[in-house]
Structure formats: structure tokens, C-alpha cells
Design a protein around this motif. Structure first.
Motif: not given
Length: 408
Positions: A205-231
């Protein structure tokens, strides 16, 4: 064996009615929260709700610890909403955790995403969202925050601490590390040490999130996007483990969502549609970073893994109710039996029940009458009345069989 029918929507009575979530500050620069990791937090806010009335003696408080994706809203209904809290069928007037008798406190976990300080909160030192700079947290840290909230509310000792799944882990840790602050612990469908398979499910489950390209090393909040597919995939995977094979068969079988098979790679079977829905709705109420942090806490939880783990509670005994469900394969009855063995080995008073249910791990959220009756009866026994233990196998009044450890 006859199975107990279950429902999330058949509680007794009118419930606690309209409720609101409040915030309490439990750590500040003058009183920082020291974490197990060695880090500290200079500012911690906790989201919480209360139901019922605290007695003048302040001796009727019950603390609710939530599971992985829960929150402070355990019962009642928020203004403008129609869906009750996640454990509404067990909390309320006349229900198993009777708010005519008990003052119930429910809070959101440290690291959560529903009002309590976590990785999506602002780091006061930088003025930026914490993100992956948020420190690693531990089950002990959850309990420390619970105790600080208790102090904020003026409660020194709880009649009981109650939790299911990861909430049961918190109740167990609390009882072992601060036994002077509670009389009773109710531990439902929980574990004292995850198996390799348990850890593997969370890892995927965690890998699905961190491998989503929108995870962005955890900086997705700064870019106003989320790794929704992974989550959403993480949630779909986890949800498979929450239901038993019997429950999947009963709910879906091999039914096609659109009547006739479509023979494609999209959603075709009803179970696929169900999992897709679970993944999508999860996106509206949970954050990817909280999911990563909280699942990792469970991986490392091993309260009996240290020498003298039960010394404090042996010196100041707590009464235990441990409940599991026969079709739960995420935290199978073997997990509960391990908890019971350690507690009984220390000479502590333990009541142990295995309830028959077709709903797997999710049974702890259901209105199963034998289960709720156990919780009600256990809470109503005055402190100090449980002495001695005996095992036997007996049918409940409704004919459903459970294995139970009963006190005489």
C-alpha cells in the motif's frame, strides 16, 4: 455454525444527536511533546469529541482509540451531514457504550489528517507544511497525546480505554505503560505484533503511494496535487483484507455489475465496482502521508518484545476484555490469543472471547449483538470485582458459539 448477522445501521435508540469536533493544544514550546524517536514537537493540536456527561467525581470517563483510517468523529452527526460517526452503533444512550452512564472521549491520532497535528500540518519552525520532514512516530506517542488530552479535560483516570484494530493496539500499549490511568482495557480485533504477511500488505500500500508520480517525494502539497491513484489502490488492497471470503461471497459472489459480462479489462464484476468505490471515496477523507506514517507505526509495534513489558501493569493491574472474530484473517484470533497469553502469563485478569461472524476484520465495526453485549457487560462490572479466571466453551443466548475466558 450459525453466523451472526451484522449491520452498521441498526443501533439502539436515537444516538447522541448533533455533535461537534473541538481542538485542544496539548504541546507548545514550553511543554514540547518528546517522541520515542528522540525528536520533539513544539506544537500539537488534537481534534476530539465528547459524548455524555462527566460525573462530579470524574470517574465515568471512557476513551475511544480509533483504527488506522478513523478520526475523532466516532458517534453522533455533524451539522449539515447525515452520516453518523464511524462507531455510532456502539456509542450512545442505551448502547453498549452507554452515554447515559459514561462520558466518552474520542480523538484523532497524532499524525492523522482530521484535525490533529500530522505531516500535512504547518511546521511552526519553517512556516511550511511538514511533509516527510514530520518525525517518525510510535504507538507510545499516540498514547502520550491521549494522556495530554485527558489532562486538558481534567480527567486523571479512565474507567476504560476501548479500541478496535489499531485502536486496540493503543489500548494495549496504554494499559502496559500507564496502568495507573485506567481501570479497564477493551481490545478488539487487534494485534501485539504484526506478522510478515501483515507488514507485506501495508508495504505494498505504501509503495503504491510513493511510486505514484504525483507523490513527488512527499512534496505534492506544495504542487497542489496528490498521489490519488496510489492512495486509492492502497485502500482497495487494504479493504480486501478487512472482509472475509464468506463476506465477499455473500455480498458479491460472481455477479456482474452491469448484468451481462463485458469481457473487457475495466470494471465488470460487482466486487470490482465495490473496490473502485472504496478507493474513490477514501480520497475525500484521507491523506497519503498520514496513511504512510500510521501504517508504519503498526509495523514496529511489539509491546511484549522488551524485558519487563508487564511490570508496571502487574504492580497496578488493569482488567482486560480481549475480543476477536473467527473469520478475521487480517488480525486472526491467533493475534488475540498471543495478547491473552502474555497478559495471563503475568497473572492479569483477562476475559477472552472469539465471536462467530462472517464479516472478517470489519466485524469490530458492526452491530453484532453478542459482541456488543460483551462490551456492555464488561464495562458495567465495578472495578475490583474481577478475580480469578476460567476457560470454557459455551453458546450465547442466540445460539452462536464463542470461545471465552470468563472470570469467576
Amino acid at each position: 455454525m450459525t453466523r451472526q448477522s451484522a449491520s452498521r445501521t441498526e443501533p439502539l435508540g436515537p444516538g447522541v444527536g448533533r455533535v461537534e469536533t473541538r481542538l485542544a493544544t496539548v504541546a507548545d514550546p514550553d511543554h514540547p511533546l518528546q517522541l520515542v524517536s528522540g525528536d520533539h514537537l513544539d506544537h500539537v493540536e488534537v481534534a476530539y469529541e465528547t459524548y455524555g456527561s462527566l460525573s462530579p467525581e470524574r470517574d465515568n470517563a471512557v476513551y475511544i482509540c480509533h483504527a488506522l483510517t478513523g478520526d475523532a468523529h466516532a458517534a453522533g452527526i455533524h451539522d449539515g451531514e447525515t452520516k453518523p460517526g464511524w462507531w455510532d452503533n456502539i456509542i450512545g444512550p442505551g448502547r453498549a457504550i452507554d452515554t447515559d452512564q459514561w462520558f466518552v472521549v474520542s480523538s484523532n491520532l497524532l499524525g492523522g489528517c482530521s484535525g490533529t497535528t500530522g505531516p500535512t500540518s504547518m511546521n511552526p519552525a519553517t512556516g511550511q507544511v511538514w511533509g516527510t520532514a514530520f518525525p517518525q512516530i510510535d504507538m507510545h506517542d499516540f498514547v502520550e497525546v491521549h494522556l495530554r488530552l485527558a489532562a486538558h479535560l481534567g480527567i486523571e483516570k479512565f474507567h476504560a480505554v476501548v479500541g478496535g484494530s489499531m485502536g486496540g493496539m493503543q489500548a494495549l500499549d496504554w494499559s502496559l505503560t500507564h496502568p495507573d490511568t485506567l481501570d479497564n482495557a477493551v481490545i478488539v480485533a487487534a494485534s501485539s505484533r504484526l506478522t510478515a504477511q501483515n507488514i507485506a500488505f501495508s508495504a505494498v500500500g505504501r509503495e503504491a503511494i510513493v511510486r505514484d508520480r504525483d507523490f513527488d517525494d512527499g512534496h505534492y502539497l506544495d504542487a497542489d496535487r496528490r498521489p490519488d491513484t496510489g492512495l486509492s489502490i492502497a485502500r482497495m488492497l487494504a479493504h480486501i483484507t478487512y472482509l472475509s471470503e464468506d463476506a465477499f461471497a455473500e455480498k458479491f459472489g460472481r455477479t456482474h455489475q452491469f448484468g451481462e459480462p463485458r469481457r473487457g479489462f475495466g470494471v465488470d464484476f460487482a466486487v470490482e465496482s465495490y473496490l473502485d468505490h472504496q478507493g474513490e471515496t477514501f480520497l475525500t477523507r484521507f491523506d497519503p502521508l498520514s496513511y504512510i506514517y500510521l501504517t508504519r507505526v503498526m509495523d514496529y509495534f511489539d509491546p511484549f518484545g522488551t524485558t519487563g513489558a508487564t511490570d508496571l501493569v502487574v504492580a497496578d493491574p488493569v482488567n482486560y476484555l480481549v475480543v476477536c472474530f473467527d473469520t478475521d484473517w487480517r488480525f486472526s484470533p491467533a493475534h488475540s490469543r498471543r495478547i491473552v497469553r502474555h497478559l495471563e502469563g503475568a497473572g492479569l485478569p483477562v476475559s477472552f472471547f472469539t465471536i462467530a461472524s462472517s464479516w472478517g476484520h470489519d466485524s469490530f465495526l458492526m452491530k453484532l449483538d453478542p459482541y456488543h453485549d460483551l462490551v456492555r457487560a464488561f464495562l458495567e462490572v465495578p472495578a475490583g470485582r474481577r478475580t480469578g479466571r476460567a476457560s470454557r466453551r459455551a453458546p450465547h443466548h442466540d445460539g452462536h458459539i464463542c470461545t471465552r475466558e470468563v472470570d469467576r
